[in-house]
Design a protein around this motif. Structure first.
Motif, short mmCIF file in Angstrom:
data_model
loop_
_atom_site.label_atom_id
_atom_site.label_comp_id
_atom_site.label_asym_id
_atom_site.label_seq_id
_atom_site.Cartn_x
_atom_site.Cartn_y
_atom_site.Cartn_z
N UNK A 172 0.88 -0.98 -0.15
CA UNK A 172 -0.17 0.02 -0.02
C UNK A 172 0.85 1.33 0.10
N UNK A 173 0.92 1.93 1.07
CA UNK A 173 1.96 3.23 1.19
C UNK A 173 3.38 3.07 1.55
N UNK A 174 3.80 1.91 1.97
CA UNK A 174 5.00 1.67 2.28
C UNK A 174 5.48 1.90 3.77
N UNK A 175 4.46 2.13 4.47
CA UNK A 175 4.73 2.33 5.82
C UNK A 175 5.58 1.29 6.62
N UNK A 176 4.88 0.10 6.42
CA UNK A 176 5.69 -1.05 7.31
C UNK A 176 7.01 -1.25 7.00
N UNK A 177 7.28 -1.27 5.80
CA UNK A 177 8.69 -1.23 5.34
C UNK A 177 9.47 -0.38 5.65
N UNK A 178 9.25 1.07 5.72
CA UNK A 178 10.10 1.90 6.18
C UNK A 178 10.23 1.88 7.81
N UNK A 179 9.33 1.57 8.54
CA UNK A 179 9.29 1.31 9.89
C UNK A 179 10.26 -0.04 10.34
N UNK A 180 10.16 -0.95 9.57
CA UNK A 180 11.07 -2.12 9.97
C UNK A 180 12.32 -1.82 9.54
N UNK A 181 12.60 -1.16 8.57
CA UNK A 181 14.22 -0.58 8.43
C UNK A 181 14.66 0.46 9.37
N UNK A 182 13.80 1.54 9.74
CA UNK A 182 14.36 2.60 10.49
C UNK A 182 14.38 2.02 11.91
N UNK A 183 13.62 1.07 12.26
CA UNK A 183 13.74 0.58 13.59
C UNK A 183 14.88 -0.55 13.71
N UNK A 184 15.41 -0.77 12.68
CA UNK A 184 16.52 -1.92 12.81
C UNK A 184 16.13 -3.27 12.63
#
Length: 116
Positions: free
Chosen positions: A26-38
């Motif tokens: 969808x908007x890519x939020x999960x992908x971004x959070x998974x990477x940013x959180x390590x």
């Protein structure tokens, strides 16, 4: 980034240090959070529809994440993945029958996974 309760619950299930595919991103939020959180080293954020794909591309760009960390792809289900490319797949926000269809459509990818 605040994921909301549903996406946060999905993120909480992802094993630390995973290589993840977010199917129906969808908007890519999960992908971004998974990477940013390590939590994830690498994420394929995939959607079969152009609008959500473009939204995910924008989200990744706005968060300063490069293609070598999050690869946003236009593709149907697991067909945008190569076997062994990821070890964890997140499929959320769709019905159970569609999830089964996605998994059954790419057995070569599913057999290489550690977590769903």
């Amino acid at each position: 980034m605040n994921l909301g309760d549903r996406l946060q619950a999905v993120a909480d299930f992802v094993p630390q240090g995973s290589r993840v595919a977010d199917i129906g991103t969808d908007h890519g939020y999960l992908a971004v959070e998974l990477v940013k959180s390590g939590k994830a080293k690498f994420v394929v954020a995939s959607d079969k529809n152009t609008g959500p794909y473009e939204a995910a591309v924008r989200t990744v760009r706005e968060n300063g994440l490069a293609d070598n960390v999050i690869s946003v792809r236009l593709g149907d289900g697991l067909k945008s993945l190569r076997p062994g490319e990821v070890d964890t797949v997140c499929i959320a926000g769709m019905g159970g029958a569609l999830m089964v269809e996605i998994l059954e459509g790419s057995p070569d990818v599913v057999e290489t996974l550690d977590a769903l």
